[in-house]
Design a protein around this motif. Structure first.
Motif, mmCIF file in Angstrom:
data_model
loop_
_atom_site.group_PDB
_atom_site.id
_atom_site.type_symbol
_atom_site.label_atom_id
_atom_site.label_comp_id
_atom_site.label_asym_id
_atom_site.label_seq_id
_atom_site.Cartn_x
_atom_site.Cartn_y
_atom_site.Cartn_z
ATOM 1 N N PRO A 134 45.039 37.075 41.094
ATOM 2 C CA PRO A 134 43.977 36.255 40.662
ATOM 3 C C PRO A 134 43.541 37.094 39.432
ATOM 4 O O PRO A 134 43.456 38.290 39.172
ATOM 5 C CB PRO A 134 43.096 36.466 41.865
ATOM 6 C CG PRO A 134 44.095 37.123 42.984
ATOM 7 C CD PRO A 134 45.115 37.685 42.338
ATOM 8 N N ARG A 136 40.210 38.047 37.905
ATOM 9 C CA ARG A 136 38.895 38.313 38.543
ATOM 10 C C ARG A 136 37.706 38.117 37.743
ATOM 11 O O ARG A 136 37.964 38.096 36.317
ATOM 12 C CB ARG A 136 38.817 39.944 39.124
ATOM 13 C CG ARG A 136 39.942 40.054 39.908
ATOM 14 C CD ARG A 136 39.826 39.711 41.219
ATOM 15 N NE ARG A 136 40.776 39.732 42.155
ATOM 16 C CZ ARG A 136 40.763 39.649 43.611
ATOM 17 N NH1 ARG A 136 39.706 38.856 44.169
ATOM 18 N NH2 ARG A 136 41.631 39.971 44.533
ATOM 19 N N SER A 137 36.406 38.016 38.000
ATOM 20 C CA SER A 137 35.306 37.765 37.402
ATOM 21 C C SER A 137 35.020 38.985 36.319
ATOM 22 O O SER A 137 35.532 40.295 36.848
ATOM 23 C CB SER A 137 34.147 37.867 38.356
ATOM 24 O OG SER A 137 32.965 37.654 37.727
ATOM 25 N N SER A 153 43.862 32.483 41.785
ATOM 26 C CA SER A 153 42.648 31.756 41.226
ATOM 27 C C SER A 153 42.047 32.504 40.013
ATOM 28 O O SER A 153 42.379 33.643 39.839
ATOM 29 C CB SER A 153 41.487 31.835 42.410
ATOM 30 O OG SER A 153 42.207 31.149 43.477
ATOM 31 N N SER A 156 34.883 33.012 39.335
ATOM 32 C CA SER A 156 33.578 32.643 38.375
ATOM 33 C C SER A 156 33.363 33.770 37.473
ATOM 34 O O SER A 156 33.230 35.086 37.899
ATOM 35 C CB SER A 156 32.469 32.735 39.526
ATOM 36 O OG SER A 156 31.278 32.796 38.928
ATOM 37 N N ARG A 173 37.623 28.576 38.781
ATOM 38 C CA ARG A 173 35.979 28.819 39.138
ATOM 39 C C ARG A 173 35.479 29.311 37.661
ATOM 40 O O ARG A 173 34.181 29.223 37.639
ATOM 41 C CB ARG A 173 35.670 29.704 39.999
ATOM 42 C CG ARG A 173 36.259 29.374 41.483
ATOM 43 C CD ARG A 173 35.534 30.021 42.554
ATOM 44 N NE ARG A 173 36.174 29.470 44.050
ATOM 45 C CZ ARG A 173 37.291 29.933 44.534
ATOM 46 N NH1 ARG A 173 37.936 31.018 43.941
ATOM 47 N NH2 ARG A 173 37.590 29.469 45.715
ATOM 48 N N ARG B 150 30.566 37.171 43.700
ATOM 49 C CA ARG B 150 31.049 37.347 42.428
ATOM 50 C C ARG B 150 31.111 38.883 41.974
ATOM 51 O O ARG B 150 31.888 39.272 41.123
ATOM 52 C CB ARG B 150 29.965 36.402 41.207
ATOM 53 C CG ARG B 150 30.553 36.473 39.983
ATOM 54 C CD ARG B 150 30.251 35.470 39.042
ATOM 55 N NE ARG B 150 28.975 35.731 38.820
ATOM 56 C CZ ARG B 150 28.330 34.696 37.954
ATOM 57 N NH1 ARG B 150 28.542 33.666 37.568
ATOM 58 N NH2 ARG B 150 26.929 34.936 37.554
ATOM 59 N N ASP B 153 34.114 40.387 43.137
ATOM 60 C CA ASP B 153 35.337 39.847 42.505
ATOM 61 C C ASP B 153 35.673 40.837 41.360
ATOM 62 O O ASP B 153 36.687 41.160 40.750
ATOM 63 C CB ASP B 153 35.189 38.344 41.940
ATOM 64 C CG ASP B 153 36.429 37.757 41.827
ATOM 65 O OD1 ASP B 153 37.591 38.218 42.509
ATOM 66 O OD2 ASP B 153 36.309 37.040 40.704
ATOM 67 N N GLU B 199 38.223 33.020 50.790
ATOM 68 C CA GLU B 199 39.127 32.349 49.787
ATOM 69 C C GLU B 199 38.821 32.634 48.424
ATOM 70 O O GLU B 199 39.955 32.580 47.693
ATOM 71 C CB GLU B 199 38.584 30.776 49.910
ATOM 72 C CG GLU B 199 39.752 29.675 49.671
ATOM 73 C CD GLU B 199 39.231 28.965 48.550
ATOM 74 O OE1 GLU B 199 40.336 28.406 47.957
ATOM 75 O OE2 GLU B 199 38.441 28.719 48.300
ATOM 76 N N ILE B 200 37.569 32.817 48.126
ATOM 77 C CA ILE B 200 37.132 33.523 46.808
ATOM 78 C C ILE B 200 37.587 34.543 46.344
ATOM 79 O O ILE B 200 38.104 34.962 45.223
ATOM 80 C CB ILE B 200 35.717 33.468 46.712
ATOM 81 C CG1 ILE B 200 35.183 32.179 46.860
ATOM 82 C CG2 ILE B 200 35.298 33.890 45.268
ATOM 83 C CD1 ILE B 200 33.625 31.744 46.533
ATOM 84 N N LEU B 201 37.789 35.823 47.265
ATOM 85 C CA LEU B 201 38.064 37.060 47.029
ATOM 86 C C LEU B 201 39.444 37.390 47.243
ATOM 87 O O LEU B 201 39.867 38.418 46.819
ATOM 88 C CB LEU B 201 37.188 37.841 47.622
ATOM 89 C CG LEU B 201 35.888 38.161 47.185
ATOM 90 C CD1 LEU B 201 34.945 39.142 48.114
ATOM 91 C CD2 LEU B 201 35.783 38.205 45.894
ATOM 92 N N SER B 202 40.196 36.575 48.056
ATOM 93 C CA SER B 202 41.764 36.695 48.484
ATOM 94 C C SER B 202 41.901 38.184 48.521
ATOM 95 O O SER B 202 42.900 38.737 47.984
ATOM 96 C CB SER B 202 42.534 36.160 47.519
ATOM 97 O OG SER B 202 42.431 36.217 46.137
ATOM 98 N N THR B 203 41.261 38.750 49.565
ATOM 99 C CA THR B 203 41.357 40.225 50.064
ATOM 100 C C THR B 203 41.307 40.177 51.489
ATOM 101 O O THR B 203 40.496 39.793 51.959
ATOM 102 C CB THR B 203 40.271 41.150 49.000
ATOM 103 O OG1 THR B 203 40.469 40.755 47.751
ATOM 104 C CG2 THR B 203 40.318 42.386 49.527
#
Lengths: 234, 271
Positions: A134, A136-137, A153, A156, A173, B150, B153, B199-203
């Motif tokens: 992914p 990352r931000s 992904s 954001s 995002r 965020r 992330d 889902e956002i961090l996929s960790t």
């Protein structure tokens, strides 16, 4: 002694290795002393690593070369090849003559005139950047040479800039800017759109101006004239 | 073989120090030799949360500068002798930390303990990057809200770029610890759900610590919740997380505080 059986194939493999080149300069006695000092100091890497002697600056007889090689060997420097010397001086017991792949017209050439070397085309630059992790931000991916494909992904606050198209197999995002080199045919594809900003060739659209009905859906974006268009793929 | 773990988040106030202390106690109670290091030079807190603030003589910076020996700066916990604390300096700032100094201290601690847990300061600057620099594993503490997620992330991206392991082409194993989770608020849509965060961090998830007054009470008492009230929801969540760190396969639950019938009947009136 081994005998090669008829029908048995022998495999010859060519490999390139890195070697250190030492170029002795006259007077040789001082040069050897200098090398000895260097080995004691920071030059310890010379000991045990493959070394090639470039003899272009000195003119040595076969016995003198043998003496020099022995002197270096005594100090732990193993000479694996000689470069830029008359092939006549090379002989039994001495390291073989080698030739660097580039530069240096050598004495060898006079004896064996070089065949026309096949022209090596520079390897074309890759035109796709594949990212398996992914994005990352805070990360910024800049690839002006072609397409960018992301398997995960794009977070954001992350940023993708591609000369070609952008493909995101996860959620998008962050920001995606395709066609950064003026490529109006570049497109952006993603399997879930939650992007902060999309742009193609400088024409952009922020999250606010995107159709709310498209959010979380797979979409593609392209340029029609001066207008950025988005449509769902499902 | 000792493991160096960094507890990090990017964002401040999500529970890094609380989680470091609670997990350190939990691991020590499970029989491990544990040292927890405060990397928040100039804004130290771990000593307070551990109730060791009156016992600090020498600190991390003193050791890296050769003023004190490591054994002089380490504070053994009075309740659990398998647990030690290396406090940060309060009078200095993050510039006092050097990479060589941190490496030498961590190398020595690796020989003395099973777990070296580094409590990272907030942010992505020197203190935070040095806290993660030599880590084998990372615990990313996240609250279920967008800014924390965020920032996490961002920190994961930095873990994959600026650690020694990452630079060697290796990986830092990453675990997500969700803290201050309130099921009722998540159900009402006032908070991100666990699935959203994952889902956002996929960790991979290490644990879910519920929002609880017990945590704040324990911090103020100088006794991590895993000491003070081991039966409480957050304490059980930290014990489960510690067991998962040790490689046990434990079903993921969100432990809640058990309310007694008495508490249910009279809790409201007393409040």
């Amino acid at each position: 002694m081994s005998v090669i059986q008829p029908g048995q194939s022998t495999r010859f493999v060519c490999r390139s290795y890195m070697a250190v080149v030492l170029a002795p300069e006259p007077p040789l006695v001082d040069w050897v002393t200098d090398i000895e000092q260097r080995i004691k100091g920071a030059g310890a890497f010379l000991v045990g690593s493959p070394v090639v002697l470039d003899l272009s600056a000195v003119k040595l007889s076969q016995s003198a070369i043998a003496h020099l090689v022995a002197e270096l060997d005594h100090r732990g420097v193993r000479v694996m090849g000689l470069e830029n010397t008359d092939p006549a001086t090379a002989g039994a017991g001495l390291p073989p003559l080698v030739r660097a792949s580039r530069g240096a017209a050598t004495a060898i050439d006079a004896v064996n005139p070089p065949k026309a070397e096949p022209k090596v085309e520079p390897r074309p630059k890759p035109t796709t950047l594949l990212l398996e992790e992914p994005v990352r931000s805070g990360q910024s991916i800049f690839f002006p040479d072609g397409d960018v494909t992301v398997l995960g992904s794009v977070g954001s606050g992350a940023e993708l800039v591609a000369g070609g198209s952008i493909h995101v197999y996860g959620a998008l995002r962050g920001r995606a800017m395709a066609g950064s080199n003026g490529n109006t045919r570049a497109r952006i594809f993603c399997s879930k759109i939650e992007a902060e900003l999309l742009a193609i060739d400088g024409y952009y659209m922020t999250a606010e101006s995107m159709d709310k009905g498209l959010r979380h859906r797979p979409v593609q974006a392209w340029l029609e004239g001066n207008e950025l268009k988005i449509t769902a793929l499902d | 073989m000792a493991k160096v773990v960094v507890v990090t988040s990017g964002k401040g106030g999500v529970g890094k120090t609380t989680s470091t202390a609670a997990l350190g106690v939990a691991l020590a109670k499970l029989g491990q030799n544990v040292v927890i290091i405060d990397f928040d030079v100039g804004l130290r807190n771990l000593d307070l949360v551990m109730g060791a603030e009156r016992r600090v003589v020498y600190d991390f910076i003193n050791v890296t500068q050769g003023v004190a020996k490591l054994s002089q700066a380490l504070i053994r916990d009075k309740r659990l002798d398998r647990l030690a604390l290396l406090p940060a300096s309060q009078t200095r700032d993050k510039d006092a930390l050097t990479e060589e100094g941190v490496l030498s201290v961590i190398t020595s601690l690796r020989k003395m303990f099973d777990w070296v847990i580094c409590d990272s300061p907030a942010g992505i600057e020197r203190g935070a990057t040095l806290a993660m620099r030599f880590a084998d594993e990372a615990i990313i503490v996240t609250n279920p809200e967008v800014s924390s997620v965020r920032d996490s992330d961002r920190i994961i991206g930095i873990l994959d770029a600026k650690t020694v392991r990452a630079e060697r082409g290796d990986r830092v194993a990453k675990h997500l610890l969700i803290t201050r989770y309130d099921q009722a608020r998540a159900a009402r849509g006032e908070m991100l759900t666990i699935d959203d965060v994952l889902e956002i961090l996929s960790t991979p998830l290490l644990g879910i610590v519920p929002e609880s007054e017990e945590v704040l009470r324990a911090s103020n008492l100088g006794a991590p919740v895993t000491f003070n009230n081991p039966g409480s929801g957050p304490a059980r969540a930290y014990f489960d997380a510690a067991r998962r760190l040790l490689g046990e396969d434990i079903e993921m639950t969100i432990p809640t505080d058990k309310q007694t019938l008495f508490g249910k009947l009279f809790g409201r009136r007393a409040a």
